[in-house]
Design a protein around this motif. Structure first.
Motif, PDB file in Angstrom:
ATOM      1  N   SER A 503     -38.781  -9.011  17.253  1.00 22.46           N
ATOM      2  CA  SER A 503     -37.049  -9.536  16.966  1.00 22.46           C
ATOM      3  C   SER A 503     -37.039 -10.944  15.842  1.00 22.46           C
ATOM      4  O   SER A 503     -35.862 -11.430  15.535  1.00 22.46           O
ATOM      5  N   TRP A 504     -37.327 -10.191  15.005  1.00 26.91           N
ATOM      6  CA  TRP A 504     -36.987 -10.925  13.657  1.00 26.91           C
ATOM      7  C   TRP A 504     -37.691 -12.146  13.087  1.00 26.91           C
ATOM      8  O   TRP A 504     -37.252 -13.210  12.987  1.00 26.91           O
ATOM      9  N   HIS A 505     -38.670 -12.599  14.364  1.00 29.89           N
ATOM     10  CA  HIS A 505     -39.278 -13.950  14.537  1.00 29.89           C
ATOM     11  C   HIS A 505     -40.407 -13.785  13.677  1.00 29.89           C
ATOM     12  O   HIS A 505     -41.116 -15.480  14.129  1.00 29.89           O
ATOM     13  N   MET A 506     -40.783 -12.947  12.210  1.00 32.27           N
ATOM     14  CA  MET A 506     -41.781 -13.286  11.219  1.00 32.27           C
ATOM     15  C   MET A 506     -42.103 -15.004  10.887  1.00 32.27           C
ATOM     16  O   MET A 506     -41.541 -15.492  11.001  1.00 32.27           O
ATOM     17  N   THR A 507     -43.221 -15.367  10.801  1.00 27.55           N
ATOM     18  CA  THR A 507     -43.969 -16.511  10.270  1.00 27.55           C
ATOM     19  C   THR A 507     -45.368 -16.246  10.773  1.00 27.55           C
ATOM     20  O   THR A 507     -46.108 -15.519  10.645  1.00 27.55           O
ATOM     21  N   GLY A 508     -45.979 -17.381   9.747  1.00 21.10           N
ATOM     22  CA  GLY A 508     -47.213 -17.202   9.130  1.00 21.10           C
ATOM     23  C   GLY A 508     -48.153 -16.926   8.546  1.00 21.10           C
ATOM     24  O   GLY A 508     -49.065 -17.049   7.758  1.00 21.10           O
ATOM     25  N   THR A 509     -46.844 -16.233   7.125  1.00 13.31           N
ATOM     26  CA  THR A 509     -47.619 -15.657   6.064  1.00 13.31           C
ATOM     27  C   THR A 509     -48.376 -16.926   4.853  1.00 13.31           C
ATOM     28  O   THR A 509     -49.145 -15.975   4.117  1.00 13.31           O
ATOM     29  N   VAL A 510     -47.973 -18.024   5.047  1.00 11.91           N
ATOM     30  CA  VAL A 510     -48.088 -19.009   4.224  1.00 11.91           C
ATOM     31  C   VAL A 510     -48.725 -19.888   4.823  1.00 11.91           C
ATOM     32  O   VAL A 510     -48.428 -21.179   4.544  1.00 11.91           O
ATOM     33  N   LYS A 511     -50.188 -19.797   5.347  1.00  8.51           N
ATOM     34  CA  LYS A 511     -50.159 -20.865   7.251  1.00  8.51           C
ATOM     35  C   LYS A 511     -50.212 -22.419   6.924  1.00  8.51           C
ATOM     36  O   LYS A 511     -51.137 -22.204   5.600  1.00  8.51           O
ATOM     37  N   MET A 512     -49.665 -23.333   6.907  1.00  7.08           N
ATOM     38  CA  MET A 512     -50.237 -24.645   6.809  1.00  7.08           C
ATOM     39  C   MET A 512     -51.098 -24.822   7.464  1.00  7.08           C
ATOM     40  O   MET A 512     -51.377 -24.675   8.447  1.00  7.08           O
ATOM     41  N   GLY A 513     -52.654 -25.178   7.162  1.00  4.24           N
ATOM     42  CA  GLY A 513     -53.648 -25.385   7.976  1.00  4.24           C
ATOM     43  C   GLY A 513     -54.345 -27.348   7.250  1.00  4.24           C
ATOM     44  O   GLY A 513     -53.697 -27.890   6.035  1.00  4.24           O
ATOM     45  N   ARG A 514     -55.279 -27.080   7.793  1.00  2.47           N
ATOM     46  CA  ARG A 514     -56.347 -28.143   7.262  1.00  2.47           C
ATOM     47  C   ARG A 514     -57.132 -27.938   5.247  1.00  2.47           C
ATOM     48  O   ARG A 514     -57.237 -26.907   5.673  1.00  2.47           O
ATOM     49  N   GLU A 515     -57.179 -29.091   4.528  1.00  2.00           N
ATOM     50  CA  GLU A 515     -57.981 -28.106   3.425  1.00  2.00           C
ATOM     51  C   GLU A 515     -59.410 -28.034   3.397  1.00  2.00           C
ATOM     52  O   GLU A 515     -59.512 -28.479   4.317  1.00  2.00           O
ATOM     53  N   GLY A 516     -59.022 -26.389   3.307  1.00  2.00           N
ATOM     54  CA  GLY A 516     -60.459 -25.640   2.972  1.00  2.00           C
ATOM     55  C   GLY A 516     -60.494 -25.432   4.334  1.00  2.00           C
ATOM     56  O   GLY A 516     -61.611 -23.962   4.263  1.00  2.00           O
ATOM     57  N   ALA A 517     -59.568 -24.600   4.613  1.00  2.00           N
ATOM     58  CA  ALA A 517     -59.606 -23.458   5.524  1.00  2.00           C
ATOM     59  C   ALA A 517     -59.111 -22.436   5.432  1.00  2.00           C
ATOM     60  O   ALA A 517     -58.559 -22.593   4.471  1.00  2.00           O
ATOM     61  N   SER A 518     -60.008 -21.047   5.669  1.00  5.16           N
ATOM     62  CA  SER A 518     -60.185 -20.196   5.196  1.00  5.16           C
ATOM     63  C   SER A 518     -58.273 -19.625   5.197  1.00  5.16           C
ATOM     64  O   SER A 518     -58.291 -18.333   4.739  1.00  5.16           O
ATOM     65  N   ASP A 519     -57.665 -19.843   6.239  1.00  7.11           N
ATOM     66  CA  ASP A 519     -56.481 -18.943   6.818  1.00  7.11           C
ATOM     67  C   ASP A 519     -55.535 -19.760   6.693  1.00  7.11           C
ATOM     68  O   ASP A 519     -54.111 -19.648   6.408  1.00  7.11           O
ATOM     69  N   ALA A 520     -56.015 -20.782   5.598  1.00  7.44           N
ATOM     70  CA  ALA A 520     -54.554 -21.773   5.274  1.00  7.44           C
ATOM     71  C   ALA A 520     -54.114 -22.011   4.149  1.00  7.44           C
ATOM     72  O   ALA A 520     -54.704 -21.506   2.854  1.00  7.44           O
ATOM     73  N   ALA A 521     -52.917 -21.747   3.285  1.00 10.83           N
ATOM     74  CA  ALA A 521     -52.462 -22.443   2.083  1.00 10.83           C
ATOM     75  C   ALA A 521     -51.332 -22.960   1.598  1.00 10.83           C
ATOM     76  O   ALA A 521     -51.489 -23.363   0.581  1.00 10.83           O
ATOM     77  N   VAL A 522     -51.055 -24.221   2.340  1.00 10.30           N
ATOM     78  CA  VAL A 522     -50.273 -24.891   2.307  1.00 10.30           C
ATOM     79  C   VAL A 522     -51.160 -25.846   3.369  1.00 10.30           C
ATOM     80  O   VAL A 522     -50.916 -25.923   4.614  1.00 10.30           O
ATOM     81  N   ASP A 523     -50.668 -27.140   2.900  1.00  7.56           N
ATOM     82  CA  ASP A 523     -51.837 -28.581   3.533  1.00  7.56           C
ATOM     83  C   ASP A 523     -50.013 -29.018   4.430  1.00  7.56           C
ATOM     84  O   ASP A 523     -48.839 -28.477   4.050  1.00  7.56           O
ATOM     85  N   SER A 524     -50.190 -30.095   4.861  1.00  7.84           N
ATOM     86  CA  SER A 524     -49.701 -30.692   5.680  1.00  7.84           C
ATOM     87  C   SER A 524     -48.604 -31.232   5.637  1.00  7.84           C
ATOM     88  O   SER A 524     -47.210 -31.437   5.920  1.00  7.84           O
ATOM     89  N   ARG A 525     -48.172 -31.644   4.142  1.00  3.19           N
ATOM     90  CA  ARG A 525     -47.496 -31.969   3.590  1.00  3.19           C
ATOM     91  C   ARG A 525     -46.483 -30.735   2.424  1.00  3.19           C
ATOM     92  O   ARG A 525     -46.055 -31.609   1.636  1.00  3.19           O
TER      93      ARG A 525
END
Length: 573
Positions: A503-525
Motif C-alpha cells: 500500500s506504500w505505507h512504509m513506516t518505522g525505520t527510524v522509530k521513535m521511542g523512549r531513551e535507551g530502548a533498543s528499537d528506537a532511534a529518536v525521542d518524542s521530540r
C-alpha cells in the motif's frame, strides 16, 4: 561550482511531512529562515492534478523513485512495486487520494509508547482540524443519507482541501446499500476517530482537483526558500552536531551544494530515504556501516530496522453493464478528450466523477481473534487489537484497477474490491547495498513472514467473498474476474502470495521511542539519539502502523514536529 548559505532550519524532503513542517515554521511569528530541499522536481503541471486520473500519476517516472522490494520469500519470490513519491508533494502527488486519519486508539498508543501526550488523540485531532478545509456536503439529496459529519471533527480553514466528490459512479450507492443489507455496519464519517463500518471515502481532492502537500506552501512568505532537484546525500556534522547538509542540484549544470543550519536540520525524506541519509552520514548500525567503509559517527542499531507496511489483494467481479455507465466513457476516446477539455475549464465533468469516489470500510473479525495464531501473539498486541476503535482489516469498493492494468479490461462494468490487512505482525528492514549515497537501499518488508498474517489473510478474504455472494450484491454480478481458485485455506493463501501488493505505507525505520530502548532511534521530540541539532519527522519515526492510509499520518507528523520546534525556540512569541 560551489554554493553555501546559512538558514535557521533546513528541512529535507518536500512530501506531506516536510511541506507541513517547513510551512509551519516559516509562518511562525518570528519568521525564521527555512530552507526546504526536495530531491525531485516541482510537479507544476496542472494536468497531474485531475481527480479522476489520480490513479496514474505514480507511473510518471520523474515523480516516482521506481523502487522494488527484494524478492519476497513468502510471496513466491516476487519483487513488489515499492513506489514512493519524488518531487514537491512527495507521496501526496502519486498516491490514490484516500484521506483517512486513523483511529483514536492508534494515537493514544503512540502517546503511551513514547510517554508523551503530545501524540494523544485529542491533541492530534486538533492538528488534523487545523490542517484541513473539509467539504462534507453532498449535492444529490438522495445520497445525503450516506454522510453525517460533526463539525467538531473537522477543520474549515486549513490549506489541505479534503472531502467527498460532487459526483460518483452510478453504482456506488447500490454497493453501499447492498453491503448494508448483507449486515455490514454503516459509517457516516471515517475521520471521527472511529473508522469501523462501511461508507464513503474522504478524498484528498476538492472540486475535481487533487490536493497535495504543495498546497500548504502557497501563502508562505519569502523567509521560506524552496530548492527542488536537490537530493541530500549527507548531513554535515561537526563532531556529533549537525550543522548543515550536502546536496546535489541542477543549476547551470551539476554542482555541489552545501547549506548550513544555525538551529536544526530536520529529515523529512520518508521511511525509505531518511534512514539512507542517516547511514551515509555515519549514523546507524555500526556493523552495517563498516561493511561499506562508512566512518561511524554514532552507533544507532535501530536505523533501518522496524519496517512495517500495509498490504492488500483484490477481488474483481464483472457486473451487469446496465448498473453503471463506465463503458460509455472509458470506451470512447472522444468522450474522454471532451471531458478533459471540460475539466480544464472548471474542474467539472466525467473526469471529476468516474473513479473519484470510493466506498471504504474497516472491520473487526471474530474469526481472527478466535484463531490460534492470534492467541499466540503477545498479550499487549492482543489487547490493542481488541480496543474499541481498532480494525483488523479494510475493504475498498470501486478501485479503478484498469488504469494500472489496462490490458486486462475492455469492459469497464467491473468492480474491484481490494482487502487490506491491518496490524500485520511481519516486520522488515531497509539496508545499505552500496557506499554510494545515490544508490537506493535494499527494501525488505518481509510480507507474510509472520504466521498471524498468513492466517489473517485467509480469514479476511473469506469475509469479503461472503459479502459479494450475498443476494443483495450477487444479483448484479455476471462473473468473477479475479479471485482464488477455491475457498480452501491453501488456495486463498496462494492467491495472496501471487497477488499481494504494498500500500506504500512504509513506516518505522527510524522509530521513535523512549531513551535507551533498543528499537528506537529518536525521542518524542524527534531528536536523533546521540546527535545534536538533528531531528527526523516523517513516517520513519512513527512507532505505530496507524490504521489508515498513512498520508494523513505523515502530514500530522510534520505538524507535530513543527509545534515542538516552535515551542522550544519560542517562535510564536
Amino acid at each position: 561550482m560551489a554554493h553555501e548559505q546559512s538558514y535557521d532550519f533546513i528541512v529535507v524532503g518536500g512530501g506531506p511531512a516536510g511541506c507541513t513542517l517547513a510551512a509551519s515554521l516559516a509562518s511562525s511569528a518570528k519568521k525564521p529562515s527555512v530552507l526546504l530541499l526536495e530531491a525531485g522536481g516541482r510537479n507544476e503541471n496542472k494536468s497531474l492534478r485531475v481527480d479522476g486520473k489520480r490513479w496514474k500519476t505514480f507511473m510518471e517516472e520523474n515523480m516516482n523513485w521506481g523502487s522494488q522490494t527484494t524478492p519476497q520469500e513468502h510471496c513466491n519470490g516476487r519483487q513488489l512495486d515499492y513506489s514512493h513519491g519524488k518531487g514537491l508533494g512527495g507521496g501526496s502527488s502519486i498516491n490514490f487520494g484516500v484521506y483517512t486519519v486513523g483511529t483514536r486508539d492508534d494515537y493514544d498508543l503512540w502517546a503511551a509508547e513514547v510517554d508523551d501526550e503530545t501524540f494523544a488523540w485529542d491533541t492530534m485531532q486538533a492538528r488534523f482540524k487545523r490542517l484541513e478545509t473539509f467539504t462534507g456536503t453532498i449535492d444529490v439529496p438522495e445520497n445525503q443519507k450516506y454522510v453525517q459529519s460533526e463539525l467538531t471533527d473537522h477543520g474549515n480553514k486549513g490549506g489541505l482541501h479534503v472531502g467527498y466528490a460532487k459526483e460518483w459512479d452510478s453504482d456506488l450507492a447500490m454497493v453501499l446499500d447492498a453491503f448494508e443489507e448483507a449486515g455490514v455496519q454503516r459509517n457516516l464519517d471515517h475521520n471521527s476517530g472511529n473508522p469501523l463500518g462501511f461508507g464513503l471515502c474522504i478524498n484528498s481532492a476538492c472540486k475535481g482537483l487533487r490536493s497535495t502537500a504543495v498546497d500548504l506552501l502557497t501563502e508562505v512568505s519569502d523567509n521560506l526558500v524552496i530548492v527542488s532537484d536537490s537530493p541530500v546525500q549527507r548531513i554535515i556534522l561537526d563532531k556529533n552536531k549537525a550543522v548543515g547538509v550536502e546536496a546535489n542540484g541542477r543549476a547551470c549544470g551539476f554542482y555541489r551544494r552545501v547549506d548550513s543550519a544555525s538551529k536544526e536540520v530536520i529529515l523529512c525524506a520518508g521511511a525509505l530515504e531518511s534512514p539512507k541519509i542517516l547511514m551515509h552520514s555515519g549514523i546507524g548500525p555500526a556493523e552495517e556501516l563498516s561493511k561499506f567503509n562508512i566512518s561511524l559517527i554514532h552507533d544507532l542499531p535501530a536505523v533501518g530496522q522496524g519496517l512495517r507496511d500495509h498490504f492488500f489483494a483484490p477481488l474483481i467481479v464483472m457486473r451487469n453493464p446496465k448498473t453503471n455507465d463506465r463503458n460509455s466513457f472509458y470506451q470512447d476516446e472522444v468522450a474522454m478528450e471532451a471531458a478533459m477539455n471540460q475539466w480544464e475549464i472548471d474542474g467539472t465533468g466525467p473526469w471529476a466523477r468516474h473513479g473519484c469516489q470510493l466506498g471504504i470500510g474497516w472491520f473487526k473479525s471474530d474469526r481472527l481473534t478466535s484463531c490460534e495464531e492470534f492467541k499466540a501473539l503477545p498479550e499487549s498486541v492482543q489487547d490493542f487489537m481488541n480496543r474499541e476503535t481498532i480494525p483488523h482489516y479494510e475493504i475498498i469498493s470501486h478501485f479503478p484497477v484498469h488504469f494500472i492494468f489496462p490490458q486486462l479490461f475492455q469492459d469497464y462494468s467491473y468492480i474491484c474490491l481490494p482487502v487490506f490487512l491491518m496490524n500485520e505482525q511481519s516486520v522488515g528492514e531497509v539496508r545499505l547495498q552500496s557506499s554510494d549515497p545515490d544508490e537506493p537501499l535494499s527494501y525488505n518488508p518481509k510480507f507474510l513472514e509472520h504466521p498471524f498474517d498468513r492466517r489473517a489473510c485467509i480469514e479476511i478474504y473469506r469475509h469479503l467473498w461472503d459479502l459479494t455472494k450475498h443476494p443483495s450484491f450477487a444479483k448484479d454480478t455476471v462473473s468473477t474476474i479475479m479471485a482464488p481458485a477455491s475457498q480452501s485455506d491453501e488456495d486463498i493463501l496462494q492467491f495472496w502470495k501471487n497477488n499481494i501488493s504494498s500500500s506504500w505505507h512504509m513506516t518505522g525505520t527510524v522509530k521513535m521511542g523512549r531513551e535507551g530502548a533498543s528499537d528506537a532511534a529518536v525521542d518524542s521530540r524527534f531528536r536523533v539519539f546521540g546527535v545534536e541539532n538533528l531531528r527526523v519527522a516523517d513516517m520513519s519515526v512513527v512507532p505505530v502502523l496507524t490504521n489508515n492510509h498513512t498520508q494523513a499520518t505523515a502530514y500530522m507528523t510534520g505538524a507535530t514536529c513543527a509545534d515542538v520546534l516552535i515551542r522550544e525556540y519560542r517562535l510564536d512569541e
